[in-house]
Enzyme design. Sequence first.
Site, PDB file in Angstrom:
ATOM      1  N   LYS A   9       0.791  -1.341  -0.067  1.00 26.70           N
ATOM      2  CA  LYS A   9      -0.013  -0.025   0.075  1.00 26.70           C
ATOM      3  C   LYS A   9       0.642   1.383  -0.050  1.00 26.70           C
ATOM      4  O   LYS A   9       2.069   1.081   0.345  1.00 26.70           O
ATOM      5  CB  LYS A   9      -0.969   0.084   1.336  1.00 26.70           C
ATOM      6  CG  LYS A   9      -1.822  -1.276   1.293  1.00 26.70           C
ATOM      7  CD  LYS A   9      -2.974  -1.043   2.192  1.00 26.70           C
ATOM      8  CE  LYS A   9      -4.075  -2.053   2.091  1.00 26.70           C
ATOM      9  NZ  LYS A   9      -5.178  -1.922   3.150  1.00 26.70           N
ATOM     10  N   TYR A  49     -12.313  -2.511  -4.130  1.00 26.99           N
ATOM     11  CA  TYR A  49     -12.736  -2.615  -2.643  1.00 26.99           C
ATOM     12  C   TYR A  49     -14.429  -2.504  -2.690  1.00 26.99           C
ATOM     13  O   TYR A  49     -14.734  -2.113  -1.650  1.00 26.99           O
ATOM     14  CB  TYR A  49     -12.300  -1.657  -1.812  1.00 26.99           C
ATOM     15  CG  TYR A  49     -10.806  -1.950  -1.191  1.00 26.99           C
ATOM     16  CD1 TYR A  49     -10.589  -3.059  -0.500  1.00 26.99           C
ATOM     17  CD2 TYR A  49      -9.707  -1.069  -1.609  1.00 26.99           C
ATOM     18  CE1 TYR A  49      -9.183  -3.268  -0.110  1.00 26.99           C
ATOM     19  CE2 TYR A  49      -8.534  -1.304  -1.217  1.00 26.99           C
ATOM     20  CZ  TYR A  49      -8.382  -2.373  -0.567  1.00 26.99           C
ATOM     21  OH  TYR A  49      -7.159  -2.717  -0.121  1.00 26.99           O
ATOM     22  N   ASN A 112      -2.046   0.044   6.619  1.00 23.92           N
ATOM     23  CA  ASN A 112      -1.447  -1.174   7.154  1.00 23.92           C
ATOM     24  C   ASN A 112      -0.595  -1.787   6.157  1.00 23.92           C
ATOM     25  O   ASN A 112      -0.506  -3.081   6.266  1.00 23.92           O
ATOM     26  CB  ASN A 112      -2.723  -2.032   7.712  1.00 23.92           C
ATOM     27  CG  ASN A 112      -3.701  -2.285   6.669  1.00 23.92           C
ATOM     28  OD1 ASN A 112      -3.376  -1.979   5.288  1.00 23.92           O
ATOM     29  ND2 ASN A 112      -4.618  -3.414   6.910  1.00 23.92           N
ATOM     30  N   HIS A 115      -2.266  -5.411   1.482  1.00 24.19           N
ATOM     31  CA  HIS A 115      -3.310  -6.262   1.352  1.00 24.19           C
ATOM     32  C   HIS A 115      -3.075  -7.406   0.940  1.00 24.19           C
ATOM     33  O   HIS A 115      -2.174  -7.821   0.022  1.00 24.19           O
ATOM     34  CB  HIS A 115      -4.222  -5.488   0.336  1.00 24.19           C
ATOM     35  CG  HIS A 115      -5.461  -6.413  -0.231  1.00 24.19           C
ATOM     36  ND1 HIS A 115      -6.461  -6.405   0.591  1.00 24.19           N
ATOM     37  CD2 HIS A 115      -5.536  -7.094  -1.276  1.00 24.19           C
ATOM     38  CE1 HIS A 115      -7.352  -7.247  -0.077  1.00 24.19           C
ATOM     39  NE2 HIS A 115      -7.006  -7.781  -1.155  1.00 24.19           N
ATOM     40  N   GLU A 126      -9.047 -10.882  -7.933  1.00 25.87           N
ATOM     41  CA  GLU A 126      -8.064  -9.885  -7.516  1.00 25.87           C
ATOM     42  C   GLU A 126      -7.115  -9.862  -8.747  1.00 25.87           C
ATOM     43  O   GLU A 126      -6.545  -8.798  -9.128  1.00 25.87           O
ATOM     44  CB  GLU A 126      -7.554  -9.905  -6.385  1.00 25.87           C
ATOM     45  CG  GLU A 126      -8.956  -9.358  -5.246  1.00 25.87           C
ATOM     46  CD  GLU A 126      -8.583  -9.363  -3.831  1.00 25.87           C
ATOM     47  OE1 GLU A 126      -7.321  -9.657  -3.450  1.00 25.87           O
ATOM     48  OE2 GLU A 126      -9.407  -9.029  -2.937  1.00 25.87           O
TER      49      GLU A 126
HETATM   50  P1  CMP Z   1      -7.453  -4.688   3.587  1.00 31.11           P
HETATM   51  O1  CMP Z   1      -7.045  -6.248   3.884  1.00 31.11           O
HETATM   52  O2  CMP Z   1      -6.712  -4.009   2.410  1.00 31.11           O
HETATM   53  O3  CMP Z   1      -9.105  -4.815   3.317  1.00 31.11           O
HETATM   54  C1  CMP Z   1      -9.748  -3.638   3.506  1.00 31.11           C
HETATM   55  C2  CMP Z   1      -9.105  -2.455   4.325  1.00 31.11           C
HETATM   56  O4  CMP Z   1      -9.792  -1.650   5.056  1.00 31.11           O
HETATM   57  C3  CMP Z   1      -8.112  -2.911   5.461  1.00 31.11           C
HETATM   58  O5  CMP Z   1      -7.129  -3.909   4.895  1.00 31.11           O
HETATM   59  C4  CMP Z   1      -7.841  -1.982   6.371  1.00 31.11           C
HETATM   60  O6  CMP Z   1      -6.795  -1.324   5.870  1.00 31.11           O
HETATM   61  C5  CMP Z   1      -9.080  -0.919   5.889  1.00 31.11           C
HETATM   62  N1  CMP Z   1      -9.987  -1.022   7.155  1.00 31.11           N
HETATM   63  C6  CMP Z   1     -10.216   0.347   7.871  1.00 31.11           C
HETATM   64  N2  CMP Z   1     -10.980   0.186   8.924  1.00 31.11           N
HETATM   65  C7  CMP Z   1     -11.208  -1.257   8.863  1.00 31.11           C
HETATM   66  C8  CMP Z   1     -11.931  -2.030   9.753  1.00 31.11           C
HETATM   67  N3  CMP Z   1     -12.822  -1.463  10.938  1.00 31.11           N
HETATM   68  N4  CMP Z   1     -12.133  -3.334   9.492  1.00 31.11           N
HETATM   69  C9  CMP Z   1     -11.551  -3.891   8.467  1.00 31.11           C
HETATM   70  N5  CMP Z   1     -10.794  -3.036   7.641  1.00 31.11           N
HETATM   71  C10 CMP Z   1     -10.495  -1.823   7.952  1.00 31.11           C
END
Ligand code: CMP
Length: 137
Positions: A9, A49, A112, A115, A126
């Site tokens: 990311k 998403y 974070n 993904h 994906e």
């Molecule tokens: P990712 O695995 O990319 O999938 C969706 C993303 O939404 C997740 O990682 C997080 O970076 C983001 N996100 C933000 N808030 C939440 C939440 N409460 N629960 C899950 N994903 C979240």
Amino acid sequence: MERTLSIIKPDAVAKGVIGKILDRFESNGLRIAATKKIQLSREDAEKFYAVHADRPFFNDLVDFMISGPVVVTVLEGENAMAKNRELMGATNPKEAAPGTIRADFAENIDANAVHGSDSLENAAIEIAFFFAEREIA
Ligand code: CMP
């Protein structure tokens, strides 16, 4: 043999840890079958998403994912989907096990670092979102 999709990311790309993260995959038995650095458009991120469209964090997630380039990678290996998720650690870096990518490189649940596909069915969707079959070797 499985394939899964990883996205490094914008936070991790900006930090200059692309190589360190790709090394985690290769050092743990996952092969890089395809990889590229791209800038997502808002439409790309919204489509990718779409499953989260009704969640309260959706707009922030899309804004974040287009805030800078990302690196999309097809990982291949035995149990690649689960292995990648194990290497990533929990979605919230505060809950991620020590030594995982998110524990080491991520700031918070939005930024974070990575993904990873959460099922083989989603992995196929994906991967096809970002790569033509001839780009995967
Ligand atoms: P990712 O695995 O990319 O999938 C969706 C993303 O939404 C997740 O990682 C997080 O970076 C983001 N996100 C933000 N808030 C939440 C939440 N409460 N629960 C899950 N994903 C979240």
